[in-house]
Design a protein around this motif. Structure first.
Motif, mmCIF file in Angstrom:
data_model
loop_
_atom_site.group_PDB
_atom_site.id
_atom_site.type_symbol
_atom_site.label_atom_id
_atom_site.label_comp_id
_atom_site.label_asym_id
_atom_site.label_seq_id
_atom_site.Cartn_x
_atom_site.Cartn_y
_atom_site.Cartn_z
ATOM 1 N N ARG A 1 -37.114 58.455 -24.123
ATOM 2 C CA ARG A 1 -36.237 59.432 -23.445
ATOM 3 C C ARG A 1 -36.702 60.861 -23.747
ATOM 4 O O ARG A 1 -36.761 61.704 -22.856
ATOM 5 N N ARG B 1 -32.998 64.289 -23.891
ATOM 6 C CA ARG B 1 -32.853 62.828 -23.734
ATOM 7 C C ARG B 1 -31.525 62.461 -23.063
ATOM 8 O O ARG B 1 -31.426 61.421 -22.426
ATOM 9 N N GLY C 1 -32.420 53.489 -23.289
ATOM 10 C CA GLY C 1 -33.842 53.733 -23.549
ATOM 11 C C GLY C 1 -34.016 54.152 -25.005
ATOM 12 O O GLY C 1 -33.061 54.611 -25.643
ATOM 13 N N ASP D 1 -35.056 56.484 -28.114
ATOM 14 C CA ASP D 1 -35.050 57.951 -28.261
ATOM 15 C C ASP D 1 -36.440 58.493 -27.955
ATOM 16 O O ASP D 1 -36.583 59.528 -27.299
ATOM 17 N N GLN E 1 -41.480 50.134 -23.640
ATOM 18 C CA GLN E 1 -41.134 51.559 -23.756
ATOM 19 C C GLN E 1 -42.104 52.271 -24.699
ATOM 20 O O GLN E 1 -42.490 53.422 -24.457
ATOM 21 N N TRP F 1 -37.372 55.560 -14.670
ATOM 22 C CA TRP F 1 -36.267 56.359 -15.205
ATOM 23 C C TRP F 1 -35.508 57.081 -14.107
ATOM 24 O O TRP F 1 -35.987 57.236 -12.989
ATOM 25 N N VAL G 1 -31.701 61.584 -19.461
ATOM 26 C CA VAL G 1 -32.662 60.532 -19.080
ATOM 27 C C VAL G 1 -32.081 59.138 -19.317
ATOM 28 O O VAL G 1 -31.562 58.845 -20.395
ATOM 29 N N LEU G 2 -32.193 58.289 -18.295
ATOM 30 C CA LEU G 2 -31.902 56.856 -18.462
ATOM 31 C C LEU G 2 -33.183 56.089 -18.151
ATOM 32 O O LEU G 2 -33.776 56.276 -17.083
ATOM 33 N N ILE G 3 -33.631 55.245 -19.066
ATOM 34 C CA ILE G 3 -34.820 54.418 -18.816
ATOM 35 C C ILE G 3 -34.362 53.154 -18.076
ATOM 36 O O ILE G 3 -33.342 52.549 -18.430
#
Ligand SMILES: Cc1ncc(COP(=O)(O)O)c(C=O)c1O
Length: 396
Positions: free
Chosen positions: A75, A92, A70, A72, A274, A247, A95-97
């Motif tokens: 995230r 961040r 993802g 920056d 995004q 996410w 977090v995984l998008i």
């Protein structure tokens, strides 16, 4: 040529409970005026301000490969949003998008389940849940909730079937029931997860649609941040179902593990999508409330209509864009009632049985058409149910 069992096992065989839905779609394409109350698709499109942000980003050149986990920016935005809502420190690296919530659900199970492991889920369930768990090679084991408990899961029932399980998938606010899990329910679930050393996969895609009570993310509960994977999405909160942006938020090592999966599957989410999602999330509550407002209104309308009769029961409609209606007084299954309603009044709803056996004798009504038509369809459903219930009572 042989095809993989991994995919043939997804559906579990037999009817998938979507016959009424497909029949309604065929009637519409044949030119019938069907009132469509089946799937969770908003009756408004993505807000023009979000589309402008998407367009600007694409024109500025964000049409190449984006960073696999993802951007920056997104995230950071998702991390800040979750931290602000829950108080749990989030960066961040947590977090995984993903391309939507569904992809996040699949990835979360890949992250924690190995083939042969058991993944638990609650019945009634969002239609893809068992297939998602089977899709990673795990055994999908259902735990029934009941209409009598207003579909709030009981910790002791989860504990009773947790032998061999590695994960538990929950969803609050819930699709299909519209129930929001209470703090007592979530504390009970957290206790079982800690006792049984389970990963908790918490699907919170409806977290902006709460009509009664408040949404509690189980990630905030003691000892849960390190074992919870939160699944989120832009689909429902921002009417961005087609943009495919969601996410997973979880411990840093799980996210690092998942980046390898994303590299070998999705290879990221388009940068302009995004950027549009970052714009939308940074617009804050105003935009979210605007998108949730029609459902809030229709839910209030429904409570009024349903309280004026006593044949059709309403499962506490606390959140999400659906009503779960108890039509057991008619003596029909949800499927038989939904078929008869489609034939007689050209109103399409989902049978409760499409979401598991726990919702038998119920129908799910999506609040996704304009208020006037919605109110009128709901009144027709109640009148139709009362008519059938009267005949049923006379015959028995
Ligand atoms: C409970 C629940 N989880 C996940 C999803 C998947 O949403 P998406 O993949 O559009 O983000 C849906 C969609 O209807 C849903 O109802």
């Amino acid at each position: 040529m042989k095809l993989s069992q991994r995919i043939t096992h997804l559906t579990g065989g037999g009817s998938d409970g979507w016959d009424v839905f497909y029949r309604a779609r065929r009637m519409i394409s044949d030119g019938y005026a069907v009132v469509e109350l089946t799937i969770g698709e908003h009756d408004v499109r993505t807000d023009p301000s979000i589309l402008e942000a998407m367009d600007l980003s694409a024109r500025q050149g964000h049409t190449g490969y984006a960073m696999v986990p993802g951007t920056d920016l997104l995230r950071d935005t998702v991390a800040a949003r979750l931290q602000a809502r829950t108080g749990v420190p989030t960066t961040r690296n947590n977090v995984l998008i993903t391309p939507g919530g569904q992809s996040a659900l699949f990835a979360a199970h890949v992250a924690v389940c190995d083939p042969g492991d058991v993944g638990l889920y609650l019945d009634p369930y969002y239609a893809t849940y068992p297939g998602t768990i089977r899709g990673v090679g795990a055994e999908a084991r259902a735990i029934q909730t009941t209409a009598e408990d207003a579909f709030q899961p009981r910790a002791e029932q989860i504990d009773a079937v947790a032998d061999g399980a590695v994960s538990l998938l929950i969803n609050t606010p819930n699709n299909p029931t519209g129930v929001v899990y209470s703090s007592q329910t979530l504390e009970g679930i957290a206790k079982v997860c800690r006792k049984r050393d389970l990963w908790l996969i918490s699907d919170e895609v409806y977290d902006t649609q709460v009509w009664e009570g408040s949404h509690i993310s189980p990630r905030t509960l003691p000892g849960m941040t390190e074992r919870t994977l939160v699944v989120g999405s832009m689909s429902k909160s921002h009417a961005m179902t087609g943009s495919r942006c969601g996410w997973i938020v979880g411990p840093e090592d799980v996210i690092a593990h998942l980046i390898y999966l994303a590299t070998h599957t999705t290879y990221g989410v388009p940068g302009f999508i995004q950027d549009a999602a970052s714009f939308a999330l940074n617009a804050g509550n105003v935009l979210e409330d605007q998108i949730a407002a029609p459902f809030r209104r229709r839910r209030a309308l429904a409570v009024g209509i349903l309280s004026a009769q006593n044949t059709v029961g309403l499962v506490p409609a606390q959140g999400a864009m659906y009503l779960m209606l108890d039509i057991r007084a008619t003596g029909l299954s949800g499927e038989a009632f939904a078929n008869a309603l489609l034939d007689t009044h050209a109103i399409a709803v989902m049978p409760g049985e499409s979401f598991g056996s726990a919702a038998a004798g119920h129908i799910r009504v999506a609040m996704t058409i304009d208020d006037e038509r919605f109110g009128s369809a709901l009144s027709t459903i109640c009148e139709f149910a009362t008519e059938i219930a009267g005949r049923h009572a006379a015959a028995s």
